[in-house]
Design a protein around this motif. Structure first.
Motif, PDB file in Angstrom:
ATOM      1  N   MET A   1       0.836  -1.189   0.000  1.00 38.32           N
ATOM      2  CA  MET A   1       0.000   0.000   0.000  1.00 38.32           C
ATOM      3  C   MET A   1       0.874   1.243   0.000  1.00 38.32           C
ATOM      4  N   LEU A   2       0.439   2.258  -0.736  1.00 36.31           N
ATOM      5  CA  LEU A   2       1.161   3.527  -0.779  1.00 36.31           C
ATOM      6  C   LEU A   2       0.365   4.599  -0.034  1.00 36.31           C
ATOM      7  N   ILE A   3       1.061   5.367   0.779  1.00 38.70           N
ATOM      8  CA  ILE A   3       0.435   6.445   1.541  1.00 38.70           C
ATOM      9  C   ILE A   3       1.050   7.771   1.114  1.00 38.70           C
ATOM     10  N   ARG A   4       0.212   8.689   0.714  1.00 34.03           N
ATOM     11  CA  ARG A   4       0.643  10.044   0.396  1.00 34.03           C
ATOM     12  C   ARG A   4       0.545  10.874   1.664  1.00 34.03           C
ATOM     13  N   LEU A   5       1.600  11.551   2.027  1.00 34.14           N
ATOM     14  CA  LEU A   5       1.571  12.352   3.251  1.00 34.14           C
ATOM     15  C   LEU A   5       2.417  13.607   3.095  1.00 34.14           C
ATOM     16  N   GLY A   6       2.140  14.580   3.936  1.00 31.84           N
ATOM     17  CA  GLY A   6       2.922  15.805   3.909  1.00 31.84           C
ATOM     18  C   GLY A   6       2.249  16.899   4.700  1.00 31.84           C
ATOM     19  N   HIS A  31      13.293   4.115   5.254  1.00 34.85           N
ATOM     20  CA  HIS A  31      13.490   3.151   4.163  1.00 34.85           C
ATOM     21  C   HIS A  31      12.202   2.883   3.395  1.00 34.85           C
ATOM     22  N   ASP A  32      11.052   3.276   3.954  1.00 28.54           N
ATOM     23  CA  ASP A  32       9.768   3.072   3.278  1.00 28.54           C
ATOM     24  C   ASP A  32       9.393   4.230   2.357  1.00 28.54           C
ATOM     25  N   ILE A  33      10.159   5.315   2.395  1.00 25.49           N
ATOM     26  CA  ILE A  33       9.849   6.461   1.552  1.00 25.49           C
ATOM     27  C   ILE A  33      10.262   6.153   0.117  1.00 25.49           C
ATOM     28  N   LYS A  34       9.302   6.184  -0.782  1.00 31.54           N
ATOM     29  CA  LYS A  34       9.566   5.854  -2.182  1.00 31.54           C
ATOM     30  C   LYS A  34       9.833   7.106  -3.018  1.00 31.54           C
ATOM     31  N   ARG A  35       9.196   8.175  -2.715  1.00 29.87           N
ATOM     32  CA  ARG A  35       9.445   9.456  -3.370  1.00 29.87           C
ATOM     33  C   ARG A  35       9.175  10.561  -2.362  1.00 29.87           C
ATOM     34  N   GLN A  36       9.899  11.637  -2.489  1.00 31.64           N
ATOM     35  CA  GLN A  36       9.669  12.757  -1.578  1.00 31.64           C
ATOM     36  C   GLN A  36      10.270  14.029  -2.158  1.00 31.64           C
ATOM     37  N   PHE A  68       7.006  32.839   7.200  1.00 36.63           N
ATOM     38  CA  PHE A  68       7.957  31.731   7.069  1.00 36.63           C
ATOM     39  C   PHE A  68       7.151  30.459   6.878  1.00 36.63           C
ATOM     40  N   GLN A  69       7.386  29.765   5.764  1.00 38.12           N
ATOM     41  CA  GLN A  69       6.592  28.612   5.382  1.00 38.12           C
ATOM     42  C   GLN A  69       7.485  27.382   5.221  1.00 38.12           C
ATOM     43  N   ILE A  70       6.986  26.219   5.694  1.00 44.64           N
ATOM     44  CA  ILE A  70       7.691  24.951   5.549  1.00 44.64           C
ATOM     45  C   ILE A  70       6.752  23.989   4.815  1.00 44.64           C
ATOM     46  N   LEU A  71       7.298  23.307   3.786  1.00 46.03           N
ATOM     47  CA  LEU A  71       6.494  22.429   2.943  1.00 46.03           C
ATOM     48  C   LEU A  71       7.189  21.075   2.778  1.00 46.03           C
ATOM     49  N   TYR A  72       6.379  20.009   2.696  1.00 46.02           N
ATOM     50  CA  TYR A  72       6.949  18.678   2.462  1.00 46.02           C
ATOM     51  C   TYR A  72       5.853  17.778   1.907  1.00 46.02           C
ATOM     52  N   ASP A  73       6.248  16.841   1.038  1.00 46.71           N
ATOM     53  CA  ASP A  73       5.301  15.903   0.462  1.00 46.71           C
ATOM     54  C   ASP A  73       6.047  14.608   0.150  1.00 46.71           C
ATOM     55  N   ALA A  74       5.430  13.467   0.421  1.00 39.99           N
ATOM     56  CA  ALA A  74       6.118  12.196   0.225  1.00 39.99           C
ATOM     57  C   ALA A  74       5.134  11.083  -0.090  1.00 39.99           C
ATOM     58  N   LEU A  75       5.681  10.010  -0.632  1.00 39.95           N
ATOM     59  CA  LEU A  75       4.943   8.787  -0.889  1.00 39.95           C
ATOM     60  C   LEU A  75       5.648   7.677  -0.115  1.00 39.95           C
ATOM     61  N   VAL A  76       4.910   7.037   0.793  1.00 45.31           N
ATOM     62  CA  VAL A  76       5.487   6.042   1.704  1.00 45.31           C
ATOM     63  C   VAL A  76       4.821   4.688   1.481  1.00 45.31           C
ATOM     64  N   GLU A  77       5.637   3.648   1.440  1.00 48.15           N
ATOM     65  CA  GLU A  77       5.098   2.301   1.314  1.00 48.15           C
ATOM     66  C   GLU A  77       4.748   1.763   2.696  1.00 48.15           C
ATOM     67  N   ASP A  78       3.601   1.105   2.785  1.00 44.42           N
ATOM     68  CA  ASP A  78       3.132   0.563   4.066  1.00 44.42           C
ATOM     69  C   ASP A  78       2.605  -0.847   3.840  1.00 44.42           C
ATOM     70  N   SER A  79       2.644  -1.663   4.864  1.00 39.80           N
ATOM     71  CA  SER A  79       2.191  -3.052   4.743  1.00 39.80           C
ATOM     72  C   SER A  79       0.696  -3.149   4.474  1.00 39.80           C
ATOM     73  N   GLY A  80      -0.055  -2.123   4.862  1.00 38.10           N
ATOM     74  CA  GLY A  80      -1.507  -2.174   4.735  1.00 38.10           C
ATOM     75  C   GLY A  80      -2.178  -2.969   5.833  1.00 38.10           C
ATOM     76  N   SER A 269      -1.620   4.032  -6.654  1.00 38.67           N
ATOM     77  CA  SER A 269      -0.479   3.737  -7.511  1.00 38.67           C
ATOM     78  C   SER A 269       0.432   4.939  -7.573  1.00 38.67           C
ATOM     79  N   TYR A 270       1.601   4.753  -8.183  1.00 42.77           N
ATOM     80  CA  TYR A 270       2.491   5.875  -8.409  1.00 42.77           C
ATOM     81  C   TYR A 270       1.862   6.809  -9.428  1.00 42.77           C
ATOM     82  N   PRO A 271       2.174   8.116  -9.366  1.00 45.60           N
ATOM     83  CA  PRO A 271       1.630   9.046 -10.356  1.00 45.60           C
ATOM     84  C   PRO A 271       1.976   8.574 -11.770  1.00 45.60           C
ATOM     85  N   VAL A 272       0.994   8.663 -12.672  1.00 42.13           N
ATOM     86  CA  VAL A 272       1.207   8.216 -14.048  1.00 42.13           C
ATOM     87  C   VAL A 272       2.141   9.165 -14.779  1.00 42.13           C
ATOM     88  N   ARG A 273       1.928  10.453 -14.626  1.00 43.30           N
ATOM     89  CA  ARG A 273       2.756  11.420 -15.331  1.00 43.30           C
ATOM     90  C   ARG A 273       4.092  11.576 -14.631  1.00 43.30           C
TER      91      ARG A 273
END
Length: 289
Positions: A1-6, A31-36, A68-80, A269-273
């Protein structure tokens, strides 16, 4: 399972001041972060990254005057899968506990063991030690406190939450932690992401969540006195004795919170584009970079 978080957090500072953030995904899940994305700031501000005494990743900034702004976004794999339950887990005698767990038996800023020890032993002294006792504590706290965002108060302690019978997730965690410690069960405070995965969606705006971990049979187990059911998709950010140790932002001067957005949800799923560079500044659709 993929979790989008940020998150997107912005403050307004009347003067330049140091700010420390504890917002990174904990090293146990790196180690579970697939993209960020990188942790982005606006305006750009350099930071020092260090690890505190509890193993949390901290970022120290010199926030400029103004916004002052802080931003973050990631895709994390999880066992589900929901966090494990082990009803057979027993307690470890204090004399046999690993030395690093002892600090999680002691009173702390929000967890006044001296105020609640007698109550804890009256309520739970007859309950079989181990998992059953921690679960009984969670059941008690879940029934004792009423949850509501309007009840939030940064200074509320575990004993005060018990008397007032209201609170938010941190108050549920603080009270359960305190009662566990009173029963000689090491317990530590945890904050992180918890989306509405496998449960009906909550219409309230997304927020970071607080829960706790209890040390039983030689390992830490996840418990959540507010929801009081095993959940799917928790992602730990930081751990400590209580909320004092793991503030999302620790500022050394006055500031006003102007933006606070958190997202965590299942992505099929992972983003298509091809991934965009950076983050959409509107943050209506966070983008992986």
């Amino acid at each position: 399972m993929l979790i989008r978080l940020g998150y997107e957090i912005a403050i307004d500072c009347p003067q330049p001041m140091p700010v420390i953030s504890l917002l990174d995904v904990h090293k146990d899940r790196q180690h579970d972060i697939k993209r960020q994305t990188k942790v982005l700031t606006s305006p750009f501000t350099a930071c020092d990254v260090y690890e505190d005494s509890f193993g949390n990743s901290c970022r120290r900034y010199m926030a400029p005057q103004g916004g002052f702004q802080i931003l973050y976004d990631a895709l994390v794999e999880d066992s589900g899968e929901a966090e494990p339950c082990n009803p057979l887990a027993g307690e470890t005698p204090v004399e046999a506990l690993p030395p690093e767990t002892i600090v999680f038996l002691l009173g702390s800023r929000y967890c006044e063991t001296d105020h609640l020890s007698d109550l804890a032993w009256r309520l739970f002294g007859h309950v079989p030690p181990g998992w059953a006792r921690v679960q009984a504590i969670c059941d008690y706290v879940n029934n004792r406190l009423s949850f509501g965002y309007g009840y939030a108060r940064a200074t509320r302690t575990a004993a005060q939450a018990h008397e007032e019978r209201v609170g938010v997730c941190r108050d549920f965690a603080h009270l359960a932690i305190t009662l566990c410690r009173c029963m000689n069960i090491p317990a530590r405070y945890v904050n992180g992401y918890l989306g509405d995965i496998g449960v009906p969606p909550d219409p309230a705006p997304m927020d970071f969540n607080a829960w706790f971990e209890a040390f039983l049979d030689g390992r830490w187990y996840t418990f959540d006195a507010r929801h009081n059911v095993p959940r799917i998709g928790r992602v730990v950010v930081a751990r400590g004795r209580d909320a004092t140790d793991v503030p999302l932002l620790h500022s050394f001067g006055p500031h006003k919170l102007t933006t606070f957005k958190v997202w965590t949800y299942e992505q099929e799923s992972y983003p298509v584009r091809p991934p965009a560079r950076g983050i959409d500044r509107t943050l209506t659709t966070p983008l992986i970079g």
